[in-house]
Scaffold this motif. Sequence first.
Motif, mmCIF file in Angstrom:
data_model
loop_
_atom_site.group_PDB
_atom_site.id
_atom_site.type_symbol
_atom_site.label_atom_id
_atom_site.label_comp_id
_atom_site.label_asym_id
_atom_site.label_seq_id
_atom_site.Cartn_x
_atom_site.Cartn_y
_atom_site.Cartn_z
ATOM 1 N N MET A 143 13.986 -20.043 -0.286
ATOM 2 C CA MET A 143 15.146 -19.347 -0.901
ATOM 3 C C MET A 143 14.440 -17.889 -1.514
ATOM 4 S SD MET A 143 18.606 -20.487 -3.115
ATOM 5 C CE MET A 143 19.427 -18.877 -3.555
ATOM 6 N N THR A 144 15.186 -16.956 -0.909
ATOM 7 C CA THR A 144 14.649 -15.568 -1.479
ATOM 8 C C THR A 144 14.851 -15.723 -3.149
ATOM 9 O OG1 THR A 144 15.284 -14.619 0.249
ATOM 10 C CG2 THR A 144 15.036 -13.080 -1.579
ATOM 11 N N ASP A 145 14.257 -14.753 -3.731
ATOM 12 C CA ASP A 145 14.300 -14.568 -5.106
ATOM 13 C C ASP A 145 15.931 -14.608 -5.678
ATOM 14 O OD1 ASP A 145 13.433 -14.259 -7.959
ATOM 15 O OD2 ASP A 145 14.473 -12.354 -7.635
ATOM 16 N N PRO A 146 16.493 -15.466 -6.630
ATOM 17 C CA PRO A 146 17.892 -15.270 -6.880
ATOM 18 C C PRO A 146 18.179 -13.842 -7.255
ATOM 19 C CG PRO A 146 17.112 -17.272 -7.820
ATOM 20 C CD PRO A 146 15.669 -16.448 -7.087
ATOM 21 N N ARG A 147 17.621 -13.190 -8.242
ATOM 22 C CA ARG A 147 18.013 -12.096 -8.608
ATOM 23 C C ARG A 147 17.985 -10.772 -7.525
ATOM 24 N NH1 ARG A 147 19.566 -11.699 -13.594
ATOM 25 N NH2 ARG A 147 18.574 -13.394 -14.806
ATOM 26 N N THR A 148 16.966 -10.868 -6.462
ATOM 27 C CA THR A 148 17.113 -10.179 -5.496
ATOM 28 C C THR A 148 18.420 -10.540 -4.325
ATOM 29 O OG1 THR A 148 14.640 -10.356 -5.210
ATOM 30 C CG2 THR A 148 15.762 -9.584 -3.083
ATOM 31 N N ILE A 149 18.661 -11.719 -4.413
ATOM 32 C CA ILE A 149 20.119 -11.770 -3.763
ATOM 33 C C ILE A 149 21.014 -11.408 -4.284
ATOM 34 C CG2 ILE A 149 21.530 -13.767 -3.063
ATOM 35 C CD1 ILE A 149 19.177 -15.577 -2.359
ATOM 36 N N LEU A 150 21.179 -11.450 -5.640
ATOM 37 C CA LEU A 150 22.308 -10.661 -6.287
ATOM 38 C C LEU A 150 22.316 -9.202 -6.419
ATOM 39 C CD1 LEU A 150 22.340 -12.933 -9.516
ATOM 40 C CD2 LEU A 150 24.092 -13.043 -7.669
ATOM 41 N N TRP A 151 21.063 -8.460 -6.244
ATOM 42 C CA TRP A 151 20.987 -7.241 -6.344
ATOM 43 C C TRP A 151 21.411 -6.679 -5.042
ATOM 44 C CZ3 TRP A 151 18.125 -4.350 -2.930
ATOM 45 C CH2 TRP A 151 18.231 -2.767 -3.182
ATOM 46 N N GLN A 152 20.876 -7.504 -3.907
ATOM 47 C CA GLN A 152 21.331 -7.081 -2.434
ATOM 48 C C GLN A 152 23.052 -7.097 -2.193
ATOM 49 O OE1 GLN A 152 19.198 -8.676 0.835
ATOM 50 N NE2 GLN A 152 20.420 -7.821 2.292
ATOM 51 N N ILE B 258 26.657 -17.146 -1.309
ATOM 52 C CA ILE B 258 26.243 -18.187 -0.765
ATOM 53 C C ILE B 258 25.316 -17.715 0.572
ATOM 54 C CG2 ILE B 258 27.158 -20.171 0.677
ATOM 55 C CD1 ILE B 258 29.483 -20.160 -1.120
ATOM 56 N N THR B 259 24.308 -18.178 0.925
ATOM 57 C CA THR B 259 23.391 -17.807 1.960
ATOM 58 C C THR B 259 22.922 -19.107 2.613
ATOM 59 O OG1 THR B 259 21.267 -18.324 0.737
ATOM 60 C CG2 THR B 259 22.238 -16.246 0.235
ATOM 61 N N PRO B 260 22.620 -18.914 3.889
ATOM 62 C CA PRO B 260 22.061 -20.130 4.638
ATOM 63 C C PRO B 260 21.206 -20.955 4.004
ATOM 64 C CG PRO B 260 21.795 -18.221 5.815
ATOM 65 C CD PRO B 260 22.188 -17.583 4.469
ATOM 66 N N ASP B 261 20.263 -20.640 2.954
ATOM 67 C CA ASP B 261 19.523 -21.454 1.899
ATOM 68 C C ASP B 261 19.885 -21.967 0.837
ATOM 69 O OD1 ASP B 261 17.433 -21.145 3.991
ATOM 70 O OD2 ASP B 261 17.028 -18.988 3.326
ATOM 71 N N ILE C 101 27.209 -15.044 -14.035
ATOM 72 C CA ILE C 101 28.543 -15.052 -14.747
ATOM 73 C C ILE C 101 28.277 -13.899 -15.786
ATOM 74 C CG2 ILE C 101 29.902 -16.138 -16.595
ATOM 75 C CD1 ILE C 101 30.316 -17.165 -13.641
ATOM 76 N N SER C 102 27.318 -13.932 -16.618
ATOM 77 C CA SER C 102 27.107 -12.805 -17.696
ATOM 78 C C SER C 102 25.589 -12.831 -18.067
ATOM 79 C CB SER C 102 28.068 -13.189 -18.725
ATOM 80 O OG SER C 102 27.620 -14.367 -19.685
ATOM 81 N N GLU C 103 25.054 -11.785 -18.770
ATOM 82 C CA GLU C 103 23.753 -11.969 -19.296
ATOM 83 C C GLU C 103 23.531 -12.962 -20.354
ATOM 84 O OE1 GLU C 103 21.386 -9.929 -18.065
ATOM 85 O OE2 GLU C 103 22.684 -9.293 -16.681
ATOM 86 N N ARG C 104 24.378 -13.770 -20.825
ATOM 87 C CA ARG C 104 24.560 -14.507 -22.009
ATOM 88 C C ARG C 104 24.225 -16.023 -21.252
ATOM 89 N NH1 ARG C 104 28.407 -13.422 -26.944
ATOM 90 N NH2 ARG C 104 27.831 -11.458 -27.186
ATOM 91 N N LYS C 105 24.581 -16.040 -20.065
ATOM 92 C CA LYS C 105 24.434 -17.435 -19.284
ATOM 93 C C LYS C 105 23.409 -17.217 -18.334
ATOM 94 C CE LYS C 105 29.311 -18.693 -19.812
ATOM 95 N NZ LYS C 105 29.412 -20.075 -20.267
ATOM 96 N N PRO C 106 22.576 -18.488 -18.060
ATOM 97 C CA PRO C 106 21.724 -18.302 -16.973
ATOM 98 C C PRO C 106 22.329 -18.313 -15.574
ATOM 99 C CG PRO C 106 21.789 -20.551 -18.030
ATOM 100 C CD PRO C 106 22.689 -19.597 -18.928
ATOM 101 N N LEU C 107 21.333 -17.774 -14.677
ATOM 102 C CA LEU C 107 22.013 -17.830 -13.282
ATOM 103 C C LEU C 107 22.027 -19.481 -12.748
ATOM 104 C CD1 LEU C 107 19.566 -15.379 -11.602
ATOM 105 C CD2 LEU C 107 21.897 -15.050 -12.279
ATOM 106 N N THR C 108 23.102 -19.693 -12.093
ATOM 107 C CA THR C 108 23.170 -21.176 -11.663
ATOM 108 C C THR C 108 22.596 -20.891 -10.053
ATOM 109 O OG1 THR C 108 24.849 -21.575 -12.984
ATOM 110 C CG2 THR C 108 24.651 -22.864 -10.777
ATOM 111 N N THR C 109 21.740 -21.638 -9.679
ATOM 112 C CA THR C 109 21.171 -21.698 -8.207
ATOM 113 C C THR C 109 21.236 -23.141 -7.733
ATOM 114 O OG1 THR C 109 18.838 -22.022 -8.919
ATOM 115 C CG2 THR C 109 19.536 -19.872 -8.612
#
Length: 131
Positions: free
Chosen positions: A1-10, A47-50, A56-64
Amino acid sequence: MTDPRTILWQARRGPVPADWRVFTKRRGKLSGFLRGTSDDPDPLLVITPDGAVEYISERKPLTTVVFRDLAGMKLRVASSDSSAAVSAWVDLRYLDGSRTKWRSAGFADDLAAIQGFIEAYGAHKALRGYA
């Protein structure tokens, strides 16, 4: 899976690949102020194919969720006797035998998000030759 932050940025900047599902909603000014998140970007579920990434916010960690790590999933639905409200989530079973409950923190009531998550996992399994 591509880097989660890259996915969000795109996903925030668009356009995204046709096989991605992007869910977003505006952060309310009052609720953002009360929670201390008014300067954060709006909540986002991609949601991606992978897999799936949720911010949610900067206070909560990304969920992957990385689909290749899953052995299976089951949709679960429950309601309370005292109301007509229905709660839905997905039980995830990992290849290592562990189990977790996936329920979007920001889009829990968005049935299209839950459906998109399940459909993407099904397509992932079919395209990669899983049984």
